[in-house]
Design a protein around this motif. Structure first.
Motif: not given
Ligand SMILES: Cc1ncc(COP(=O)(O)O)c(C=O)c1O
Lengths: 508, 458
Positions: A32-36, B353-364
Motif C-alpha cells: 500500500s502507498k503509505n508504506k513509502v 506518473l505518480e502511480h508508476l513512481a509508487y509501484r517502483n518505490m513499493t517494490a523497493c
C-alpha cells in the motif's frame, strides 16, 4: 478543439491538461502507498502539469502529428549530405526481438554471445571496408566518432611526448562537426581555404603544416560530392611533418568497395552507420558513428571492443559458434565516450542491412553514384527542354560527381531574384523534400542533391521535370511558396525574438 | 542478389544516356593506386528470410531479461513501455524523416519535440529543455562544460567542477573525455558512511563553476541533504542534478530546490533497455544557461499568415553555424527515442506518473524488507529511502553470489566491486515496476541458500 485561421483542426497536447483521461491502467503497487516514506523535504509538492489523455486520444494526436511530417516513406528526399535511403522494414522487426530490446549492457558475456558475435562481425566488416586495422562501435553518432578519433590521436601524441602538437587542420568546406569535435578535445583549429571547386588547396596546406599539427580532417568525397584526387598528396604532406590523417566517412555511400581510406593513406575514419547502413534517422537521430583506426592507434580506442578466441570447457553451452566473443579493454584506452556499448539497437539494424548486401556493398555505392550522376544529367536535360537552363550552373566543374552534387542558383538570383530557398520551398509544394540548401558555404545559392541508390529512374526523371517546372514559376509566386504545406514559411526571426520554448500554461 | 536497388538492369541504358559506357567511367576520377582491385572479401548477399532467421538464431542466444528473473539496473531499467508507443513510432513519417530543416513539412516532429520540451520542463521544474542528447552520461558531461562556460569568468576556482565520488567510473570517464579538452579540473565530493553526501565537503565547492550530484544517487539513496547545496554554493556555482526521471512522480523536482541544470537517462520513459542504446539523455536548465547550452531546441513561432508554427531556434549555438566555437559538437541526436518518451509520458499523465513512481518505490520497500530478513545479509543504508535500487552486504563475494544466482535463472544485480574498489561483498539489487512479489521471494530464498553454503560456489 482548436481551429486555425483556415478552419483546420489543431491537436495540441497541452489542451488535454485539464482532461480526465488515463492513457493506460496500471497494476496496483506491491504494497500500500503509505508504506513509502520519503524525507519530508523531498516530497513532491505539485505534480507536473502533464496532459491527461485516453489511449484513443493519444493515438489520434500522434497520428495527426505524423501526417504533418515528411519522411522518405512520404516521398523523394534528396537531402544532400544526409543519405536518405530507404530503410528496410525487416531491420525494424529484428530490432524489436527480445534478444536485443530486452538485454542489459551489464549482463555477463555468456548472456550476450549473440550480441558480441554481431559486434565482432560488424567490426570486421567495417575494418575491411575502410582498410583500417581495428574498429570500435561505441560512438553513437558521426560527430562523436570524430571526437573519439581526435581523442585517440591526442593520447597517441601525449604518449610519444609530442605535446607541442596543438593544431588540427580543417578545410573551410568541412562539415561543422569536424572543427567542433576537434575544438572540444582542446585543439586550435586552423581553417584552410579550398579551391574553387571545393578541393583541397595543397599550397595552402603546405603553408600551415609544421610540427605543431596533430591532425588533418578531410571529407572524401568532399562536401560538394567530388572525389578529392589530391588526397594521397595531402596525406604525404601531413605525414611528412609527423601529423595524422582523419577521414570523415559521412560520404562512404560513394566509395564502398571501390576504394578505402586505408588505401588513401588515412590513420582514422568514422562511419555514419545511420547514413550508409540505413538506421532510420527519426527526425534527427538516433545514429551510430563507429570509427576505424590503423594499428598504431588501436591501443587508445574506447573500451571495450570485442575480440574472439576459441571456446574452452562448458562455454559451448552459450556459444553461437566455435569462438568465444569477449569484451576487451585496449591497453591505453581513452575510456568511454558513451556510458554503455554504443547504440546497440542501431548496430543491429545496420548489421541486418549489411547482410542484405554482403560483398554486394559495391553495387550499393555504384548505384548511389549512378543515380546522382543521372539526376544531375536529367536536371540539365529537363531544364533545357523547359528553357530554364540559364537559371543555374553546376556548383563545381567536374566530369563526374560521386553520390551527391551541387548546383548554384546564383544566375536565377541575379536574373530574376529567385533564391535557392525560394526554389526549395517551391519543391515542397510539388510534394518533395527540398535538397540541402546553403551548404557547403563555398557555393553561392547552393543546392545539394543526394538521391541515393534506392530511387528508381522514373522518380529521378519525374523530379527533374518538376524541378524545371519550379524554375518556370514566376518569381513573385515562388517567393510566396509553399502554399500547400501544413503551414507556410515559418518566421524564424520571430521564434528567436519571442522565445517560446514550452507551453505557457496560464500565462497564455 | 541484392533486392534493394530499383535501377538494377537499367544501368547500361542510364549510362548510355549520359554518354558513358560503363560504371567504371563514373569512378574514373579515383587515382589508379587507390582503387580497390579485389572484390570485398565478404560473404554473399542474403535474402530477408535468411537474415531474419540468422537474427533469431544469434539474438536468441542472448539471454533476454524477460526470460530470466532480473534484478539488474545500475543506470538502465526495465520498465513497462505501453504498446501504442511501439505502434506509433513505426509511422514512416516519423521514422524516416531527418532533422527538420524545412519546418513547413516537419511540423509534426517539431511540435512533438516542443511538447517533449514542455513535458521534461514540467517534470524537472526548470523552464528550458532541449530535445535530447546522446545518453545520460554525455548529458552530464555537457552540463559540466556548460557550467564552466557560464561561470568560469567570475569563479574563484575557475575551470573547476565538483562531482559526487559515487558517480560510477564509466560515467566519470565520459565526463573526463568531454572536460579534458577545456582544461577543466574534476574534483570529488565525499560521502558519509550512510551513503548520503557529506554536506561539509560541499563548502569546498563554493567558488567553483559547478557541483554534480545524483538523486537518487548511484546506490539508490534519496538524499534529503541535496536540498541544502544551492544555499551553500550560491548563485555563481551551478547545481547540476542527475535524475532517474520516473522517481520525479514522488520526489521533489530538483528545479524546486535550486538546481540550475538537470540531466538524466530518459530511457525508462519510452525505451526498453536495448543493450544501452539508442536511449536518450535529458538536458534541462534555467534561463542563465540558455544561450550556452548544448543541443537542438524548438521554438513556437508563426508562419507568414500568422498561423501557429514551430521551428528550430537559437541555432547560433550549434556546430553548423558556430563551427569550432559551438557549445557542443552534437548534430545527430536521439529525437526518435525522445519522441517515444513523449508518447509514454503523455499516456501516463500526472496521476499515472505518480502511480508508476509508487509501484517502483513499493517494490523497493518490499525487496529491502525481505532481503534484510536473511540473517547473513545486511542492508548498509537501511534507514534511507531508496528508489529502484539498494545495496546489500553479503557474507562473501558478490561475484560468487551472482554466479550462483545465474545458475538458477536469476540475474541477481550488479557487483559493486566493479565500481568501488574493495566493495567485494556489495551487491546492488534493482527492482522496477516490472518486479513481482513472487520474484522477490524467489531471490530471497536463493540468497538464503547461497549464504548457507560452506564454500565458494563457482
Ligand atoms: C560530412 C559530415 N560529417 C559529419 C557529420 C556528423 O554526423 P552526425 O550527424 O552523425 O553526428 C555529418 C552529418 O550530419 C556530415 O554530413
Amino acid at each position: 478543439m482548436v481551429f486555425d485561421e483556415g478552419g483546420v483542426c489543431l491537436s495540441r497536447l497541452f489542451d488535454f491538461a485539464g482532461g480526465t483521461g488515463m492513457g493506460y491502467s496500471q497494476p496496483e503497487p506491491l504494497l500500500s502507498k503509505n508504506k513509502v516514506t520519503l524525507p519530508p523535504n523531498l516530497m513532491r509538492k505539485a505534480l507536473p502539469r502533464w496532459p491527461r489523455l485516453s489511449e484513443p486520444e493519444m493515438v489520434r494526436h500522434y497520428t495527426w502529428l505524423s501526417r504533418r511530417n515528411f519522411g522518405i516513406d512520404t516521398g523523394f528526399y534528396p537531402l544532400g549530405s544526409c543519405t536518405m535511403k530507404h530503410n528496410p522494414r525487416v531491420n525494424e522487426v529484428i530490432a524489436q526481438l527480445p534478444g536485443i530490446a530486452d538485454i542489459h549492457p551489464h549482463q555477463p558475456e555468456h548472456h550476450l554471445q549473440g550480441l558480441l558475435s554481431i559486434y565482432h562481425e560488424m567490426q570486421h566488416m567495417l575494418a575491411i571496408c575502410s582498410g583500417m586495422d581495428d574498429v570500435t562501435l561505441q560512438p553513437v553518432a558521426g560527430a562523436q566518432g570524430e571526437f573519439t578519433a581526435v581523442r585517440c590521436v591526442q593520447e597517441y601524441f601525449r604518449k610519444r611526448g609530442e605535446t607541442q602538437r596543438t593544431k588540427v587542420i580543417v578545410p573551410d568546406s568541412a562539415h561543422g562537426t569536424n572543427p567542433a569535435s576537434a575544438a572540444m578535445a582542446g585543439y586550435d583549429i586552423v581553417e584552410i581555404p579550398s579551391l574553387e571547386n571545393g578541393r583541397i588547396d595543397l599550397e595552402a596546406l603546405k603553408a600551415v603544416v609544421d610540427d605543431t599539427v596533430a591532425l588533418m580532417m578531410i571529407t572524401n568525397p568532399n562536401t560538394l560530392g567530388l572525389f578529392e584526387t589530391d588526397v594521397p598528396e595531402a596525406s604525404d604532406i601531413v605525414h611528412a611533418a609527423g601529423g595524422q590523417m582523419y577521414y570523415d566517412g559521412a560520404n562512404f555511400n560513394a566509395i564502398l568497395g571501390r576504394t578505402s581510406p586505408g588505401l588513401m593513406g588515412f590513420d582514422a575514419v568514422h562511419f555514419n552507420l545511420h547514413k550508409t547502413f540505413s538506421q532510420p534517422h527519426g527526425g534527427g537521430g538516433p545514429g551510430s558513428g563507429p570509427i576505424g583506426v590503423k594499428s598504431h592507434l588501436a591501443e587508445f580506442l574506447p573500451s571495450p571492443v570485442v575480440k574472439k578466441r576459441p571456446i574452452v570447457g562448458d562455454e559451448a553451452k552459450f556459444a553461437v559458434d566455435d569462438m568465444w566473443y569477449t569484451w576487451y579493454e585496449p591497453e591505453h584506452t581513452i575510456g568511454k565516450v558513451q556510458q554503455w556499448h554504443g547504440n546497440a539497437g542501431a548496430i543491429i539494424r545496420c548489421w541486418a542491412y549489411y547482410r542484405r548486401y554482403g560483398y554486394g556493398l559495391k553495387d550499393m555505392s555504384e548505384h548511389a553514384v549512378l543515380n546522382a550522376n543521372y539526376l544531375r544529367h536529367a536536371l540539365h536535360r529537363e531544364a533545357k527542354k523547359a528553357d530554364v537552363s540559364h537559371m543555374f550552373v553546376d556548383g563545381a566543374e567536374a566530369e563526374v560527381a560521386k553520390h551527391e552534387f551541387t548546383i548554384s542558383l546564383q544566375p536565377a538570383k541575379e536574373a530574376v531574384g529567385v533564391s535557392a530557398m525560394d526554389v526549395a520551398k517551391g519543391l515542397l509544394d510539388m510534394g518533395y523534400m527540398a535538397p540541402t540548401v546553403y551548404f557547403p558555404l563555398v557555393v553561392p545559392e547552393c543546392m545539394m542533391f543526394e538521391p541515393t541508390e534506392t530511387e528508381s529512374r522514373d522518380t529521378l526523371d519525374t523530379f527533374a521535370k518538376d524541378f524545371a517546372q519550379v524554375l518556370k514559376v514566376d518569381p513573385q509566386t515562388l517567393h510566396e511558396a509553399p502554399i500547400t504545406t501544413p503551414v507556410r514559411r515559418v518566421d524564424e526571426v520571430y521564434a528567436a525574438r519571442n522565445l517560446c520554448l514550452k507551453h505557457p500554461f496560464d500565462e497564455e | 542478389m541484392v533486392d534493394q536497388l530499383p535501377n538494377r538492369g537499367l544501368e547500361t541504358e542510364m549510362l548510355k544516356e549520359m554518354g558513358f559506357s560503363s560504371i567504371d567511367d563514373l569512378f574514373s576520377d579515383l587515382p589508379e593506386h587507390v582503387r580497390m582491385s579485389e572484390p570485398l572479401p565478404l560473404p554473399p548477399p542474403q535474402s530477408e528470410e535468411e537474415i531474419i532467421a540468422d537474427a533469431r538464431r544469434l539474438l536468441g542466444a542472448n539471454l533476454a531479461m524477460g526470460e530470466a528473473v532480473s534484478f539488474l539496473g545500475a543506470g538502465i531499467y526495465r520498465n513497462y513501455v505501453p504498446a501504442s508507443v511501439f505502434q506509433l513510432i513505426t509511422r514512416g513519417e516519423f521514422l524516416t524523416s531527418y532533422t527538420p530543416y524545412q519546418p513547413e513539412v516537419s511540423q509534426g516532429m517539431l511540435q512533438a519535440m516542443w511538447e517533449f520540451q514542455t513535458l521534461i520542463s514540467e517534470l524537472v521544474g526548470l523552464p528550458i529543455a532541449n530535445l535530447s542528447l546522446y545518453d545520460g552520461s554525455t548529458a552530464a558531461a555537457e552540463a559540466l562544460t556548460c557550467a564552466v562556460r557560464v561561470h568560469t569568468r567570475k569563479a574563484t576556482q575557475s575551470n573547476t567542477v565538483y562531482i559526487s565520488e559515487l558517480v560510477p567510473p564509466d560515467r566519470m570517464s565520459v565526463m573526463h573525455n568531454y572536460c579534458q579538452g577545456a582544461g577543466i579540473t574534476l574534483k570529488v565530493l565525499k560521502h558519509n558512511a550512510d551513503g548520503t553526501l557529506d554536506i561539509d565537503s560541499v563548502h569546498s565547492a563554493a567558488g567553483s563553476c559547478g557541483v554534480y550530484v545524483e538523486q537518487p544517487n548511484p546506490l539508490g539513496i534519496l538524499d534529503g541533504g541535496l536540498t541544502q547545496i544551492k544555499e551553500i554554493i550560491g548563485k555563481n556555482t551551478a547545481l547540476i542534478v542527475g535524475v532517474q526521471p520516473v522517481s520525479l512522480g514522488l520526489v521533489e523536482a530538483p528545479g524546486n530546490y535550486g538546481a540550475d541544470i538537470i540531466v538524466g537517462e530518459g530511457q525508462p520513459f519510452g525505451s526498453p533497455p536495448t543493450g544501452g542504446g539508442p536511449i536518450y539523455g535529458i538536458f534541462a536548465c534555467s534561463k542563465p544557461y540558455l544561450r550556452l547550452m548544448p543541443g537542438r531546441i524548438v521554438g513556437r513561432s508563426i508562419d507568414v499568415d500568422g498561423k501557429e508554427a514551430y521551428c528550430l531556434t537559437l541555432s547560433t549555438r550549434e556546430q553548423h553555424i558556430r563551427r569550432h566555437r559551438a557549445t557542443s559538437n552534437i548534430c545527430t541526436n536521439e529525437t526518435l527515442i525522445a519522441l517515444m518518451g513523449a508518447m509514454h509520458m503523455s499516456l501516463l499523465g500526472p496521476e499515472g506518473l505518480e502511480h508508476l513512481a509508487y509501484r517502483n518505490m513499493t517494490a523497493c520497500v518490499l525487496a529491502k524488507q525481505k532481503l534484510s530478513e536473511i540473517n547473513e545479509i545486511s542492508v548498509p543504508h537501511i534507514s534511507s529511502a531508496h528508489f529502484n535500487e539498494f545495496v546489500i552486504e553479503l557474507p562473501r563475494s558478490a561475484a560468487d553470489c551472482l554466479k550462483y544466482l545465474d545458475s538458477v535463472g536469476i540475474i541477481g544485480g550488479f557487483d559493486l566491486n566493479r565500481w568501488y574498489e574493495g566493495r567485494n561483498n556489495w551487491l546492488l539489487v534493482s527492482v522496477t515496476d516490472q518486479t513481482k512479489a513472487a520474484e522477490i521471494e524467489l531471490l530471497a530464498a536463493h540468497l538464503a541458500v547461497w549464504c548457507s553454503m560452506k564454500e565458494v560456489f563457482a
